[in-house]
Write a protein that holds these residues in place. Structure first.
Motif, mmCIF file in Angstrom:
data_model
loop_
_atom_site.group_PDB
_atom_site.id
_atom_site.type_symbol
_atom_site.label_atom_id
_atom_site.label_comp_id
_atom_site.label_asym_id
_atom_site.label_seq_id
_atom_site.Cartn_x
_atom_site.Cartn_y
_atom_site.Cartn_z
ATOM 1 N N ILE A 174 -18.379 -18.720 28.945
ATOM 2 C CA ILE A 174 -19.031 -17.555 28.358
ATOM 3 C C ILE A 174 -18.200 -16.287 28.556
ATOM 4 O O ILE A 174 -18.211 -15.392 27.712
ATOM 5 N N VAL A 175 -17.430 -16.202 29.635
ATOM 6 C CA VAL A 175 -16.558 -15.048 29.818
ATOM 7 C C VAL A 175 -15.507 -15.011 28.710
ATOM 8 O O VAL A 175 -15.265 -13.963 28.089
ATOM 9 N N GLU A 176 -14.902 -16.159 28.425
ATOM 10 C CA GLU A 176 -13.911 -16.221 27.350
ATOM 11 C C GLU A 176 -14.560 -15.947 25.991
ATOM 12 O O GLU A 176 -14.003 -15.230 25.155
ATOM 13 N N PHE A 177 -15.746 -16.509 25.769
ATOM 14 C CA PHE A 177 -16.445 -16.274 24.500
ATOM 15 C C PHE A 177 -16.794 -14.798 24.344
ATOM 16 O O PHE A 177 -16.710 -14.242 23.246
ATOM 17 N N SER A 178 -17.181 -14.160 25.444
ATOM 18 C CA SER A 178 -17.482 -12.727 25.414
ATOM 19 C C SER A 178 -16.255 -11.918 25.027
ATOM 20 O O SER A 178 -16.338 -10.964 24.243
ATOM 21 N N PHE A 179 -15.096 -12.286 25.582
ATOM 22 C CA PHE A 179 -13.844 -11.624 25.201
ATOM 23 C C PHE A 179 -13.632 -11.725 23.690
ATOM 24 O O PHE A 179 -13.365 -10.735 23.003
ATOM 25 N N LEU A 180 -13.741 -12.953 23.172
ATOM 26 C CA LEU A 180 -13.447 -13.209 21.758
ATOM 27 C C LEU A 180 -14.482 -12.570 20.839
ATOM 28 O O LEU A 180 -14.144 -12.085 19.751
ATOM 29 N N LEU A 181 -15.747 -12.560 21.261
ATOM 30 C CA LEU A 181 -16.806 -11.979 20.441
ATOM 31 C C LEU A 181 -16.619 -10.476 20.271
ATOM 32 O O LEU A 181 -17.096 -9.879 19.303
ATOM 33 N N ALA A 182 -15.908 -9.871 21.209
ATOM 34 C CA ALA A 182 -15.634 -8.436 21.105
ATOM 35 C C ALA A 182 -14.760 -8.123 19.894
ATOM 36 O O ALA A 182 -14.811 -7.010 19.354
ATOM 37 N N VAL A 183 -13.964 -9.085 19.445
ATOM 38 C CA VAL A 183 -13.018 -8.825 18.345
ATOM 39 C C VAL A 183 -13.739 -8.472 17.049
ATOM 40 O O VAL A 183 -13.536 -7.379 16.505
ATOM 41 N N PRO A 184 -14.610 -9.342 16.502
ATOM 42 C CA PRO A 184 -15.309 -8.943 15.277
ATOM 43 C C PRO A 184 -16.281 -7.795 15.489
ATOM 44 O O PRO A 184 -16.481 -6.965 14.596
ATOM 45 N N THR A 185 -16.879 -7.727 16.670
ATOM 46 C CA THR A 185 -17.856 -6.683 16.946
ATOM 47 C C THR A 185 -17.235 -5.301 16.898
ATOM 48 O O THR A 185 -17.710 -4.401 16.191
ATOM 49 N N MET A 186 -16.148 -5.113 17.634
ATOM 50 C CA MET A 186 -15.532 -3.793 17.692
ATOM 51 C C MET A 186 -14.713 -3.490 16.441
ATOM 52 O O MET A 186 -14.562 -2.330 16.060
ATOM 53 N N LEU A 187 -14.198 -4.523 15.796
ATOM 54 C CA LEU A 187 -13.507 -4.306 14.534
ATOM 55 C C LEU A 187 -14.481 -3.754 13.494
ATOM 56 O O LEU A 187 -14.159 -2.805 12.765
ATOM 57 N N ALA A 188 -15.680 -4.316 13.455
ATOM 58 C CA ALA A 188 -16.696 -3.829 12.520
ATOM 59 C C ALA A 188 -17.136 -2.413 12.872
ATOM 60 O O ALA A 188 -17.276 -1.562 11.991
ATOM 61 N N ALA A 189 -17.361 -2.142 14.160
ATOM 62 C CA ALA A 189 -17.808 -0.817 14.584
ATOM 63 C C ALA A 189 -16.757 0.244 14.267
ATOM 64 O O ALA A 189 -17.082 1.345 13.786
ATOM 65 N N THR A 190 -15.491 -0.078 14.516
ATOM 66 C CA THR A 190 -14.413 0.868 14.240
ATOM 67 C C THR A 190 -14.244 1.098 12.744
ATOM 68 O O THR A 190 -14.072 2.238 12.292
ATOM 69 N N THR A 191 -14.304 0.017 11.970
ATOM 70 C CA THR A 191 -14.166 0.137 10.515
ATOM 71 C C THR A 191 -15.274 1.008 9.936
ATOM 72 O O THR A 191 -15.024 1.881 9.088
#
Length: 258
Positions: A174-191
């Motif tokens: 889950i730690v690794e999944f949390s790292f990876l889940l940040a990618v689409p989440t923050m990419l969307a928020a920044t966009t």
């Protein structure tokens, strides 16, 4: 905001993004310590430089991001956050990001919950170990857990990691999944934020954003290694006590008129 402010905020964001202590709250509290006004630009700055930290995940875990089984699960987990983020974007940015009481209470309560959880949760050998084996239903539920972190001070990583452990994932998974889940989440928020505000940025502001962005990226590389090393030797309780301590400190400072 000046160059030094951008560097400090970049360092704070990069180090706190993946720790279960809320990078959003730390950026806001650091900005207050630096005497920065909660302007629209500062709020955008704090959102956008998070993408710099997220790029550290891409740099370190790019092989996982090329696996279709993993991508499917990340997109499913992102879906609840994406929908709720669009619905509550204005509320979060215009109101919650300015409410230090909300942040501090979230830090305090979250710290208590981390300590309680660590002392009551027992990991089983039968729990899911592989990212590609996480059930699709679990991915959606993880997205709902992550959505709670729209409240400043909750911590995206804390919400997803605790949620994942409750749903039967091993800590490493889950730690690794949390790292990876940040990618689409923050990419969307920044966009989304750039779409709404980029046209109002001056050239100087863009330069400061670049400084904060790259500083955040470099510091996040250190932070990810630090978190992984810490969790091998210690528990989440240390982060819980830290959250409580920092919340109490700033409650006192606010009471004193800071």
């Amino acid at each position: 905001m000046n160059l030094l402010h951008a560097l400090i905020l970049g360092l704070v964001e990069g180090f706190t993004e993946f720790l279960p202590i809320s990078s959003t709250a730390h950026l806001a509290l650091t900005g207050k310590l630096l005497g920065l006004d909660q302007s629209e630009y500062l709020k955008s700055f704090e959102i956008i430089i998070q993408l710099g930290a997220i790029l550290a995940v891409v740099f370190l875990y790019w092989q996982s991001l090329l696996k279709w089984e993993v991508i499917n699960r990340l997109l499913l987990a992102f879906l609840p956050t994406g929908i709720l983020g669009l619905l509550f974007y204005k509320l979060v940015k215009q109101y919650l990001l300015e409410d230090f009481n909300v942040m501090l209470w979230a830090l305090l309560v979250g710290g208590l919950l981390l300590i309680i959880f660590e002392r009551t949760h027992r990991e089983k050998s039968t729990e899911t170990q592989e990212l590609s084996s996480i059930p699709y239903k679990t991915c959606i539920l993880l997205g709902l857990f992550q959505s709670v972190a729209m409240i400043p001070g909750v911590s995206r990583s804390a919400a997803t990691i605790v949620g994942g452990l409750l749903l039967g994932l091993q800590k490493k998974t889950i730690v690794e999944f949390s790292f990876l889940l940040a990618v689409p989440t923050m990419l969307a928020a920044t966009t989304l934020d750039l779409y709404k505000n980029a046209q109002s940025f001056t050239s100087d502001q863009i330069a400061l954003l670049s400084v904060g962005f790259f500083t955040s990226f470099l510091m996040a590389l250190v932070s990810i290694k630090f978190l992984l090393a810490t969790l091998r030797k210690q528990t989440f309780s240390a982060f819980g006590f830290y959250r409580i301590g920092i919340a109490c400190l700033f409650f006192v400072l606010l009471y004193l008129g800071f």
